[in-house]
Write an enzyme that holds these catalytic residues in place. Structure first.
Site, PDB file in Angstrom:
ATOM      1  N   THR A   1      38.310  36.071  47.355  1.00 58.98           N
ATOM      2  CA  THR A   1      38.918  37.404  47.284  1.00 58.98           C
ATOM      3  C   THR A   1      39.128  37.971  48.686  1.00 58.98           C
ATOM      4  O   THR A   1      40.196  38.526  48.993  1.00 58.98           O
ATOM      5  CB  THR A   1      38.022  38.336  46.446  1.00 58.98           C
ATOM      6  OG1 THR A   1      38.025  37.852  45.114  1.00 58.98           O
ATOM      7  CG2 THR A   1      38.508  39.768  46.468  1.00 58.98           C
TER       8      THR A   1
ATOM      9  N   GLU B   1      59.557  38.230  15.482  1.00 57.00           N
ATOM     10  CA  GLU B   1      58.347  38.229  16.324  1.00 57.00           C
ATOM     11  C   GLU B   1      58.538  39.029  17.605  1.00 57.00           C
ATOM     12  O   GLU B   1      57.566  39.455  18.221  1.00 57.00           O
ATOM     13  CB  GLU B   1      57.923  36.780  16.635  1.00 57.00           C
ATOM     14  CG  GLU B   1      58.776  36.001  17.643  1.00 57.00           C
ATOM     15  CD  GLU B   1      60.021  35.343  17.040  1.00 57.00           C
ATOM     16  OE1 GLU B   1      60.458  35.770  15.941  1.00 57.00           O
ATOM     17  OE2 GLU B   1      60.571  34.422  17.669  1.00 57.00           O
TER      18      GLU B   1
ATOM     19  N   LYS C   1      30.935  34.354  43.933  1.00 59.36           N
ATOM     20  CA  LYS C   1      31.408  34.161  45.306  1.00 59.36           C
ATOM     21  C   LYS C   1      32.579  35.103  45.620  1.00 59.36           C
ATOM     22  O   LYS C   1      33.573  35.131  44.898  1.00 59.36           O
ATOM     23  CB  LYS C   1      31.852  32.699  45.500  1.00 59.36           C
ATOM     24  CG  LYS C   1      30.671  31.731  45.481  1.00 59.36           C
ATOM     25  CD  LYS C   1      29.803  31.987  46.689  1.00 59.36           C
ATOM     26  CE  LYS C   1      28.622  31.066  46.771  1.00 59.36           C
ATOM     27  NZ  LYS C   1      27.675  31.489  47.844  1.00 59.36           N
ATOM     28  N   THR C   2      32.470  35.825  46.703  1.00 60.88           N
ATOM     29  CA  THR C   2      33.511  36.818  47.034  1.00 60.88           C
ATOM     30  C   THR C   2      34.518  36.308  48.073  1.00 60.88           C
ATOM     31  O   THR C   2      35.535  36.943  48.309  1.00 60.88           O
ATOM     32  CB  THR C   2      32.879  38.106  47.607  1.00 60.88           C
ATOM     33  OG1 THR C   2      32.253  37.788  48.847  1.00 60.88           O
ATOM     34  CG2 THR C   2      31.852  38.689  46.643  1.00 60.88           C
TER      35      THR C   2
ATOM     36  N   LYS D   1      29.863  44.860  48.526  1.00 61.14           N
ATOM     37  CA  LYS D   1      30.224  43.814  49.492  1.00 61.14           C
ATOM     38  C   LYS D   1      31.744  43.582  49.491  1.00 61.14           C
ATOM     39  O   LYS D   1      32.383  43.525  50.548  1.00 61.14           O
ATOM     40  CB  LYS D   1      29.485  42.526  49.116  1.00 61.14           C
ATOM     41  CG  LYS D   1      29.673  41.393  50.080  1.00 61.14           C
ATOM     42  CD  LYS D   1      28.785  40.223  49.678  1.00 61.14           C
ATOM     43  CE  LYS D   1      29.125  38.985  50.479  1.00 61.14           C
ATOM     44  NZ  LYS D   1      28.438  37.810  49.943  1.00 61.14           N
TER      45      LYS D   1
ATOM     46  N   ILE E   1      55.290  31.114  49.616  1.00 64.29           N
ATOM     47  CA  ILE E   1      56.446  31.381  50.476  1.00 64.29           C
ATOM     48  C   ILE E   1      57.482  32.204  49.718  1.00 64.29           C
ATOM     49  O   ILE E   1      58.028  33.173  50.211  1.00 64.29           O
ATOM     50  CB  ILE E   1      57.099  30.049  50.936  1.00 64.29           C
ATOM     51  CG1 ILE E   1      56.126  29.292  51.834  1.00 64.29           C
ATOM     52  CG2 ILE E   1      58.419  30.305  51.648  1.00 64.29           C
ATOM     53  CD1 ILE E   1      56.608  27.919  52.235  1.00 64.29           C
TER      54      ILE E   1
ATOM     55  N   CYS F   1      64.927  31.480  12.826  1.00 59.65           N
ATOM     56  CA  CYS F   1      66.065  30.958  13.585  1.00 59.65           C
ATOM     57  C   CYS F   1      66.303  29.483  13.237  1.00 59.65           C
ATOM     58  O   CYS F   1      66.774  29.208  12.136  1.00 59.65           O
ATOM     59  CB  CYS F   1      65.878  31.201  15.077  1.00 59.65           C
ATOM     60  SG  CYS F   1      67.444  31.328  15.941  1.00 59.65           S
TER      61      CYS F   1
ATOM     62  N   ASP G   1      55.954  37.831  29.809  1.00 55.15           N
ATOM     63  CA  ASP G   1      55.113  39.008  30.065  1.00 55.15           C
ATOM     64  C   ASP G   1      55.755  40.288  29.515  1.00 55.15           C
ATOM     65  O   ASP G   1      55.054  41.233  29.162  1.00 55.15           O
ATOM     66  CB  ASP G   1      54.843  39.181  31.564  1.00 55.15           C
ATOM     67  CG  ASP G   1      53.574  38.432  31.970  1.00 55.15           C
ATOM     68  OD1 ASP G   1      52.674  38.289  31.121  1.00 55.15           O
ATOM     69  OD2 ASP G   1      53.492  37.989  33.133  1.00 55.15           O
TER      70      ASP G   1
ATOM     71  N   HIS H   1      64.873  36.937  15.308  1.00 60.85           N
ATOM     72  CA  HIS H   1      63.486  36.703  15.744  1.00 60.85           C
ATOM     73  C   HIS H   1      62.634  37.956  15.511  1.00 60.85           C
ATOM     74  O   HIS H   1      62.484  38.770  16.431  1.00 60.85           O
ATOM     75  CB  HIS H   1      63.462  36.352  17.233  1.00 60.85           C
ATOM     76  CG  HIS H   1      64.059  35.022  17.543  1.00 60.85           C
ATOM     77  ND1 HIS H   1      63.306  33.886  17.676  1.00 60.85           N
ATOM     78  CD2 HIS H   1      65.354  34.648  17.713  1.00 60.85           C
ATOM     79  CE1 HIS H   1      64.101  32.863  17.924  1.00 60.85           C
ATOM     80  NE2 HIS H   1      65.347  33.300  17.956  1.00 60.85           N
TER      81      HIS H   1
HETATM   82  N1  GLN Z   1      69.351  26.050  18.077  1.00 66.63           N
HETATM   83  C1  GLN Z   1      69.661  27.054  17.102  1.00 66.63           C
HETATM   84  C2  GLN Z   1      70.880  27.868  17.519  1.00 66.63           C
HETATM   85  O1  GLN Z   1      71.227  27.926  18.676  1.00 66.63           O
HETATM   86  C3  GLN Z   1      68.481  27.951  16.844  1.00 66.63           C
HETATM   87  C4  GLN Z   1      68.075  28.776  18.020  1.00 66.63           C
HETATM   88  C5  GLN Z   1      66.683  29.335  17.916  1.00 66.63           C
HETATM   89  O2  GLN Z   1      65.860  28.872  17.115  1.00 66.63           O
HETATM   90  N2  GLN Z   1      66.376  30.307  18.748  1.00 66.63           N
HETATM   91  O3  GLN Z   1      71.499  28.474  16.679  1.00 66.63           O
END
Ligand code: GLN
Length: 549
Positions: A192, A510, A188-189, A224, A149, A382, A71, A508
């Protein structure tokens, strides 16, 4: 002093608390306020870094190297601002801190209990970011579903804060579900009502109900829900299913979620929301001019959450290139030399995903070979980059047993090897090379062209690296290290310059892609896929017309 908004969830899990929290934050940010979002998770793992992707989806990594819930990725993608270690707290982390204090004798002989010691630690962490003058509002998403819990201490902490702080400084947004029963043709409420009742029994009363629904809520239903759940009618917010998560801020704007919060918190100095960039992104997303198909080669593809940030980066980069990116998931475990051309047919580009361990490795290597030989745009992240290195070593350098220490510690050519500082590490949690590190890019390289600069910083999560003993051999034979860490010489980027688009990165990218600032490498990769697609269409047309002749 910052103000605090808590987001809880009821009825079922997976209602999208993270997206609602991120959308509210986006609207408040667009009105000129400084907002951050944090997530409190009820599980006992100290962080999700040790969780299998099948258990918990992707592990998201922050600039400062925290391994966090996915998240947080949504928060950053919506807000284009960074989160940190403090933005994700688990039950495990809370207990670890309290137990360490107990061992240090900090409780001076007292009995250490859930209330007040655990709840005090939770409250302390809930308010930590708010002490930074930077933030006007801190939104806290409480993981899990009300009634669990394990989330009780978190809810109790919210109750205490509601009691301790001025009314206008704390509010609770409760996300719930209004199911539509087809047989009765009715919304249906009751679920909630029950979930609000359960929350109220713990002493927490919601100020706003955000109701997930497949059908619009008419005024009668809203009234409602309001009456039975004891909230104002305008505080019953309809959250219809949307085509894309990026539409949710606009849906929430229409429902005035932000204005209701501002009113409750008595905040008056806000502007009209500036969502120009957001809307222009949405326009491009909704009305693409063409389509490209890219293959995502991984081993966790049954669970899309495992590659969340990669999939979202494709969305951002697609909009930037005005194309729809269709992602075809290809399970690396089932790719063989015999079926590779069939499995990868029709693709305009190939992304080989990150990962750990031996399973599915050979399939990834075969896929890299295919992309390299066919001139298909290739992007390795990676582990994907490491596989590109191994493929090149085996098939171009002739090092037939080339491997990574991770997969084969006995190989005589460990072209990917364990990092020096990792050798002595025994514990698994939080011990990888994590977070942002600088990278120097070679002028004139593909990476340079894509980033438009020679200094970048990207985030990491790995233990193994390119073995520099082999660097000359690689460079002499056509694979270059176009990006390296300036302090350690660790290879961050590899490229094959005589290929139309072949790039592998140890980091990475991304993790830093957002709606308003898409990751350059994804934008470049999709542009290359678009070009490939156009050229292969021309090729197809040409061969069709020659057949006609
Ligand atoms: N397993 C590989 C490493 O630890 C690549 C890790 C990954 O792709 N995040 O270097």
């Amino acid at each position: 002093m910052a103000k605090y908004i808590f987001v809880t969830g009821g009825v079922t899990s997976s209602l999208g608390k993270g997206i609602i929290a991120a959308s509210l934050a986006k609207l408040l940010q667009a009105r000129g306020l400084n907002v951050t979002i944090q997530k409190f998770d009820p599980y006992i793992n100290v962080d999700p870094g040790t969780l299998n992707p099948y258990e918990h989806g992707e592990c998201y990594v922050t600039e400062d190297g925290a391994e966090t819930d996915l998240d947080l990725g949504h928060y950053e993608r919506f807000l284009s601002s960074y989160t940190s270690q403090a933005n994700n707290v688990t039950t495990g982390r809370i207990y670890q801190t309290v137990i360490n204090k107990e061992r240090a004798g900090d409780f001076l002989g007292k009995t250490v209990q859930v209330v007040p010691h655990i709840t005090d630690e939770i409250k302390h962490r809930m308010m930590l970011l708010g002490q930074d003058e930077k933030f006007d509002i801190v939104i806290t998403e409480i993981g899990g579903t009300v009634g669990d819990i394990e989330s009780l201490p978190f809810i109790e902490a919210v109750r205490q804060l509601q009691w301790e702080l001025p009314d206008e400084d704390v509010m609770v947004v409760h996300l719930t579900l209004i199911p539509y029963l087809k047989a009765a043709k009715e919304l249906k409420t009751k679920p909630t009502q029950h979930s609000v009742k359960m929350l109220s029994e713990t002493g927490v009363h919601p100020d706003i109900l955000v109701c997930r629904t497949e059908q619009p809520l008419n005024n009668e239903i809203k009234r409602k829900i309001a009456l039975f759940c004891n909230v104002k009618t305008d505080a019953v917010i309809e959250a219809m299913d949307a085509d894309t998560i990026y539409e949710v801020p606009l849906l929430m704007l229409r429902e005035k979620l932000d204005l209701i919060c501002l009113k409750k918190m008595n905040i008056t100095n806000y502007a009209e929301p500036n969502l120009d960039k957001w809307k222009s992104f949405l326009d491009k997303l909704k009305y693409p001019k063409s389509k490209v198909t890219v293959g995502l080669i991984g081993k966790y593809i049954e669970l899309q959450d495992a590659y969340k940030s990669i999939l979202e980066s494709f969305v951002h980069a697609g909009a930037m290139n005005e194309v729809k990116v269709e992602v075809v998931n290809v399970h690396s475990e089932f790719i063989t030399n015999e079926n590779v051309s069939e499995k990868l047919a029709g693709l305009d580009g190939l992304l080989v995903a990150p990962g750990f361990g031996l399973r599915g490795i050979e399939g990834k290597i075969i896929a890299v070979k295919y992309a390299r030989e066919k001139g298909l745009p290739f992007f390795g992240i990676c582990l994907g980059m490491q596989m590109a290195v191994i493929e090149f070593a085996r098939n171009i350098l002739g090092l037939k047993d080339a491997h990574s220490t991770e997969m084969d510690a006995n190989s005589s050519n460990q072209v990917i090897s364990i990092m020096e500082e990792q050798k002595k590490i025994k514990l698994m949690g939080g011990t990888m090379r994590l977070g942002a590190y600088p990278c120097e890019i070679q002028e004139g390289s593909l990476a340079h062209q894509i980033y438009g600069t020679t200094h970048i910083s990207e985030r990491h999560r790995h233990r193994y690296e390119f073995n520099n003993d082999y660097l000359n051999q690689f460079q002499e034979n056509g694979m270059i290290a176009s990006g390296t860490n300036p302090d350690t010489d660790l290879v961050e980027i590899v490229e094959i310059p005589n290929h139309p688009f072949f790039i592998g990165v140890q980091y990475h990218p991304e993790l830093k892609s957002s709606v308003e600032i898409p990751a350059p490498l994804f934008v470049g990769f999709i542009a290359a896929a678009k070009k490939y697609n156009e050229q292969s269409n021309i090729g197809k047309k040409k061969s069709a017309s020659s057949i006609e002749k």
